[in-house]
Scaffold this motif. Structure first.
Motif, mmCIF file in Angstrom:
data_model
loop_
_atom_site.group_PDB
_atom_site.id
_atom_site.type_symbol
_atom_site.label_atom_id
_atom_site.label_comp_id
_atom_site.label_asym_id
_atom_site.label_seq_id
_atom_site.Cartn_x
_atom_site.Cartn_y
_atom_site.Cartn_z
ATOM 1 N N TYR A 79 0.824 -1.203 0.000
ATOM 2 C CA TYR A 79 0.000 0.000 0.000
ATOM 3 C C TYR A 79 0.862 1.259 0.000
ATOM 4 N N ARG A 80 1.903 1.256 0.807
ATOM 5 C CA ARG A 80 2.770 2.440 0.831
ATOM 6 C C ARG A 80 3.342 2.709 -0.551
ATOM 7 N N ARG A 102 0.567 3.955 -2.882
ATOM 8 C CA ARG A 102 0.159 5.301 -2.463
ATOM 9 C C ARG A 102 1.174 6.344 -2.913
ATOM 10 N N PHE A 128 -7.501 12.696 0.486
ATOM 11 C CA PHE A 128 -7.063 11.518 1.226
ATOM 12 C C PHE A 128 -8.141 10.971 2.152
ATOM 13 N N GLU A 186 -8.785 7.110 2.543
ATOM 14 C CA GLU A 186 -7.693 6.158 2.837
ATOM 15 C C GLU A 186 -8.069 5.199 3.967
ATOM 16 N N PRO A 187 -7.563 3.965 3.923
ATOM 17 C CA PRO A 187 -6.667 3.394 2.911
ATOM 18 C C PRO A 187 -7.394 2.705 1.757
ATOM 19 N N GLN A 188 -8.703 2.871 1.684
ATOM 20 C CA GLN A 188 -9.444 2.210 0.616
ATOM 21 C C GLN A 188 -9.400 2.975 -0.705
ATOM 22 N N LEU A 210 -7.932 6.788 -2.923
ATOM 23 C CA LEU A 210 -7.357 8.106 -3.122
ATOM 24 C C LEU A 210 -8.094 8.760 -4.286
#
Length: 489
Positions: free
Chosen positions: A430-431, A434, A450, A453-455, A457
């Motif tokens: 994910y990082r 992203r 944002f 997040e994390p679903q 962007l």
């Protein structure tokens, strides 16, 4: 489809509790490692462990579809498809469309790959197989395997975990069915289950009992295990110690190179816009003159573009060799590798064999170098003897780097995610994705939201917005765009 059929859900409930128990037991027995299969022999391997009576269930593709192995003509009759064939037979006998439909479109699910995971887990349970695993076979596509090697022990009821497995199984399938889950688990192990006020009671070996409180919708509200004296057993939460992560490309370096790679991926449009006639060529023949530093296309003799060699890749040894010309982009990537503690990537000769997809690693290094060095294009030229390819950065001042728009950006994100996905794991995926997206948006001055997040962007392109969605494992699931306010929640 956006949910599984009632036929599958109803049938699966009787198998899922024991299937989840067996899957977790399998994961405890088999150390993680590079995974593959030999369908001709019905073998699979995980790390240095070879597993017989194994084969392909099916494959999940980047277009969010799942195709069963039994539906692939080139695999017909192979030992490594017998689990999939058996599943089709079960589906035909019980009217389960998911098991008898060759190609399932999972794009309607919130997380299509997670749906493929669940479908394969259900398949393992229904088949009574001893394990299930998957491996990335390129881009964001995965192959799912059923493992039934007799060296893998069959799970036995564990008072410390039974309640957990049955709760998970009950929650995984929509529409209740807790009693069917518990009854199926009891049937698997030859246990006695009783209907009691407010739920079920299941006798376990050693005098233990499972007490499941079930609501009026047939959902498990609470489940616990008590011993013969009625003392509750605490769930076992300890995990098997894992070896320390040693990613071939450090997390920091992936995050740093990912946006540069995405930007460089877009340079192809600038090259196509400049080189008249290039779009019409189905298989252009690239040429490279190191003396003049010119890149060309044999079918377009008038085309001669200034370029610089980044290095070359050797297929036989999976080795990338940086060109010794000190070009700023190459130097920037090697310096970033050194700063991230990846001296093996900063060296002149880089052995990429340990990378899951060595050619992807080479492409990441070189696309990032093109952007960081101020290039305007990125191309491969085959080596003269066919043993590999050279990678060039196009530097011709006549070519203008292209801008972006929501449709183009969505394509770039999908393409770059395919490059990056095999180089990541669940810890850094994910990082990496992203940073790729946020860095791309920042480069083009695209405002980024944002809040999802994390679903998700979101990038704003004037009246339009581009949404990028992610799965539970951090992988890019889909990128799509439309007018603001018209894409729904």
């Amino acid at each position: 489809m956006d949910t599984f059929s009632s036929e599958l859900l109803s049938f699966a409930r009787g198998y899922l509790g024991g299937g989840i128990e067996q899957y977790n037991w399998f994961m405890e027995q088999i150390a993680p490692g590079r995974t593959g299969c030999d369908l001709d022999a019905g073998l699979a391997w995980i790390g240095d462990r070879q597993l017989a009576r194994s084969g392909q269930l099916g494959t999940f593709a980047e277009d969010q579809t799942f195709m069963w192995a039994w539906a692939k003509p080139d695999l017909a009759g192979l030992p490594g498809t017998r689990h999939s064939v058996r599943l089709q037979e079960i589906g035909a006998a019980h009217g389960i469309p998911e098991f008898t439909t060759e190609l399932l479109d999972l794009g309607g699910f919130h997380d299509p790959k997670l749906a493929a995971d669940h479908l394969s887990l259900i398949a393992q349970g229904v088949l009574g197989a001893r394990g299930m695993t998957k491996f990335n076979h390129g881009g964001r596509a995965y192959t799912y395997l059923a493992i039934d090697d007799e060296s893998v022990a069959l799970a036995q009821p564990d008072p410390g975990n039974v309640a957990t497995w049955l709760r998970i199984a009950s929650d995984l399938l929509l529409g209740g069915g807790a009693r069917a889950v518990i009854a199926g688990y009891a049937r698997r192990h030859g246990l006695i289950v009783r209907e009691v006020p407010g739920g079920n009671e299941l006798d376990l070996p050693g005098g233990y009992r499972l007490l499941a409180r079930i609501d009026e919708r047939d959902n498990i509200v609470d489940a616990s295990v008590v011993n013969a004296e009625g003392v509750a057993q605490q769930p076992i939460t300890a995990e098997r110690p894992r070896p320390p992560r040693q990613p071939f490309i450090p997390d920091e370096l992936l995050a740093r190179l990912a946006p540069a790679s995405a930007i460089a991926m877009g340079f192809k449009r600038g090259l196509l816009d400049f080189a008249t006639g290039l779009r019409e060529l189905e298989s252009p023949t690239p040429t490279w003159d190191p003396v003049t530093g010119r890149y060309g296309i044999a079918e377009l003799p008038e085309l001669a573009l200034a370029a610089v060699e980044l290095g070359h890749y050797e297929f036989a040894t999976d080795t990338w060799i940086w060109a010794g010309n000190g070009w700023p982009g190459s130097a920037a990537v090697r310096r970033a590798a050194f700063e991230a503690g990846a001296n093996h990537l900063a060296a002149e000769r880089v052995s990429l064999g340990p990378a899951f997809k060595p050619a992807n690693a080479a492409d990441l290094l070189t696309t990032a170098a093109v952007h960081l060095g101020g290039g305007v294009g990125w191309v491969h030229v085959p080596l003269e003897d066919g043993s590999g390819f050279r990678c060039l950065a196009i530097t011709d001042p006549r070519i203008t780097p292209p801008g972006t728009d929501p449709d183009f950006a969505a394509t770039i994100f999908e393409v770059t995610a395919n490059l990056l996905n095999p180089l990541t794991d669940v810890e850094n995926r994910y990082r990496t994705m992203r940073e790729m997206i946020v860095g791309y948006f920042e480069h083009f001055g695209i405002p980024t939201l944002f809040v999802g997040e994390p679903q998700m962007l979101i990038g704003h392109f004037g009246l339009y917005e581009l949404r990028v969605e992610f799965g539970v494992d951090g992988a890019l699931t889909r990128a799509y765009w439309g007018l603001q306010g018209q894409l729904g929640l």
